[in-house]
Design an enzyme around this catalytic site. Structure first.
Site, PDB file in Angstrom:
ATOM      1  N   GLY A 194       0.830  -1.207   0.000  1.00 33.82           N
ATOM      2  CA  GLY A 194       0.000   0.000   0.000  1.00 33.82           C
ATOM      3  C   GLY A 194       0.856   1.245   0.000  1.00 33.82           C
ATOM      4  O   GLY A 194       2.057   1.185  -0.263  1.00 33.82           O
ATOM      5  N   GLU A 226      11.418  -5.390  -4.205  1.00 30.28           N
ATOM      6  CA  GLU A 226      12.253  -5.752  -3.060  1.00 30.28           C
ATOM      7  C   GLU A 226      11.367  -5.988  -1.850  1.00 30.28           C
ATOM      8  O   GLU A 226      10.300  -5.393  -1.708  1.00 30.28           O
ATOM      9  CB  GLU A 226      13.232  -4.604  -2.744  1.00 30.28           C
TER      10      GLU A 226
END
Lengths: 239, 239
Positions: free
Chosen positions: B51, B121
Site C-alpha cells: 500500500g 524488493e
DNA sequence: GCAAAAGTGTTGAAGGTACACCCATGT
DNA sequence: ACATGGGTGTACCTTCAACACTTTTGC
C-alpha cells in the site's frame, strides 16, 4: 519523505433510515430519511446527507455518531459502514467521505427530537423514493444504501433496528414488506422467521383488535450476517 | 472554521490473492498473497499489506492500483473496495486506511514479475492459512478479505479473476474448491454453473489426458452480485 | 482392455409458495 | 353474528445433495 500534513480531508456522512406510517387511512409504511440543507458552498442551499469532518481523536464509527447527533439530534440503533467515496472530482476541494448507513425506529426519532436541547435547524425528512437532486454524489449514495438494506433484511436481523423490544410477527412482516416493497405471505413468513431462530416468543400478547397476537423479542445470540472486519471470521479449512 | 489542512493522513492498502499449485505430486491449489517487509517504524521488519499514501490528485481505486504496482509490480484483474479502517490507535500517527481486495491469476503474476523493469524488493508470498504476525491490524484485515472472497465466489463471477479466457468446468470447480476449502460434486457443480448462465460453452476442447473437456468462457452480460455504489441499483417499487 | 476424467440420469431430502382452513377477539 | 387478523395444515414445485451410470480419451 514523511509527510505529516495533507491537503486531503476526511469527512463522515450517514444515511439514517426509518419507517414512517403514511397519514392516509390505509397507512402504509414508507422509508424516510433526514437531510440537511447546506448553508455554505459548495452546493449551498441543496440538501445533503448529515455528516461532518472526522476529528483527530475519534474513530470512524464515533465520528459518524457524533456528526449525526450534532446535525440531526439522532442516535441510531444500528450503524454500519457503507462505503468510502474518494473520487477527485466529487467536491471542489479534496474530500474522502466515509459513509455509514443507520436505522432508527420512528418513535425513537420523535422521542430523541423532543428531548433534544437544541432542536436541529435546516433538517427535513424525505421519502426515500421521491428525493430531490442532492448535493455532491449523495443521490447515488442513498440508492446504494437502500440496495444494501434490501439485501440484508432477508438474511439478518437488521429489522431489529426498526422495531421496539417486543413486537408481533405482523409488525416484523410489515417492516420487511416496506423495505422489500412487496407483500409477503403471513403464513410462510411466520414459519420462516420461527425456523430461523432469530426471534424468541414471549408470554405477552397484544390485544386491542381481533385476536390477540403473541409478542416476540429478538434472540441476542444470533449474529448479523456480515460480521464486519472486527469480529473473528472462520478460517479456510485445511481439508 | 474551514480547515484546509489536517493531521489525518489517508492510506490505501490491498489484499491481493492468487491461487498457487502446491509443488507436491497431488498438487492442490492454495490461496497465497504477497506481503511487504516494512523498512521503517512503526512495526519495522514486520510484514504488511502492500500500500501507500493516497495522492492528492488520484481517486481511491487509482491509488490502490498505483501503490500495488509500485510495491509488488502487480496489476490485478479484479479490484474491489473492502473496508475503511480508522481507529485512533491502529497506528502511532493518525491514519485512515482504505483497504481493497484484489484477484490475479498465478500465471499473470509470473508474467508481470518477469516483465517488471524493477524487480520488487522485500516482497514475499505467504500461504493465506499460515500467516505470521503482521504489522498493524493486517491479520484481521486479511481474515476479513478471505471471508468476503468465500461469500462472493458462490453467487458471482469473481472466480473469473483467477481463470484464463478459456477454461474447463473442472478448472472452475478447482478454483471454487480451493476458495471454499471443500470438495464439490462434479456433476452437481456442472449443472449449477450451466443453469446460472454466467458461462458460455465454446467449440474448443482441452485434450491431453483422458476424455477431452469442453472449454468455456465467461458471459460478459452477467453482472456481479454487488453492483457497488457506482452503478444504478433498482429503486423501491411503489407496489 | 483398463484407468480416469467428462458428462448424464435419477432419487430423496429440504425449502419455498400458494392457498385452504380453523381460532379468537372486538364490535 | 360476523368481520378481521392470528395461526395451522397441506399440496405442489423448485432446488440441491448424493451417487449410479455411460462416454471418451490416453496408455
Amino acid at each position: 519523505m514523511t509527510r505529516t500534513e495533507s491537503g486531503i480531508r476526511v469527512a463522515v456522512s450517514t444515511v439514517i433510515l426509518t419507517l414512517r406510517r403514511h397519514p392516509t387511512p390505509d397507512g402504509r409504511l414508507t422509508v424516510v430519511l433526514p437531510l440537511v440543507r447546506r448553508t455554505r458552498e459548495p452546493h449551498e442551499f441543496l440538501w445533503a446527507l448529515p455528516g461532518g469532518w472526522l476529528g483527530e481523536d475519534e474513530g470512524l464509527d464515533a465520528a459518524a455518531s457524533r456528526t449525526l447527533a450534532e446535525t440531526t439530534g439522532l442516535s441510531p440503533s444500528y450503524l454500519e459502514q457503507l462505503y468510502a467515496f474518494g473520487d477527485v472530482d466529487r467536491s471542489p476541494t479534496r474530500v474522502v467521505s466515509i459513509v455509514y448507513w443507520a436505522l432508527l425506529r420512528s418513535d425513537e426519532v420523535d422521542a430523541q427530537l423532543a428531548a433534544a436541547v437544541d432542536p436541529p435547524e435546516n433538517v427535513l425528512w424525505f421519502d426515500a423514493s421521491a428525493l430531490p437532486t442532492l448535493a455532491f454524489d449523495h443521490n447515488q449514495i442513498i440508492t446504494y444504501a437502500l440496495w444494501r438494506l434490501r439485501n440484508k433484511v432477508g438474511y439478518s436481523r437488521v429489522a431489529h433496528g426498526l422495531l421496539p423490544e417486543l413486537f408481533t410477527l405482523a409488525d416484523l412482516r410489515e417492516v420487511n414488506e416496506a423495505i422489500l416493497g412487496r407483500r409477503l405471505d403471513p403464513a410462510n413468513f411466520r414459519r420462516q422467521v420461527e425456523a430461523s431462530g432469530t426471534v424468541i416468543p414471549t408470554d405477552g400478547h397484544r390485544t386491542g383488535s381481533h385476536r390477540p397476537a403473541r409478542l416476540y423479542r429478538y434472540n441476542g445470540d444470533v449474529e448479523l450476517a456480515d460480521p464486519g472486519p472486527l469480529r473473528a471470521a472462520p478460517t479456510i479449512p485445511a481439508n
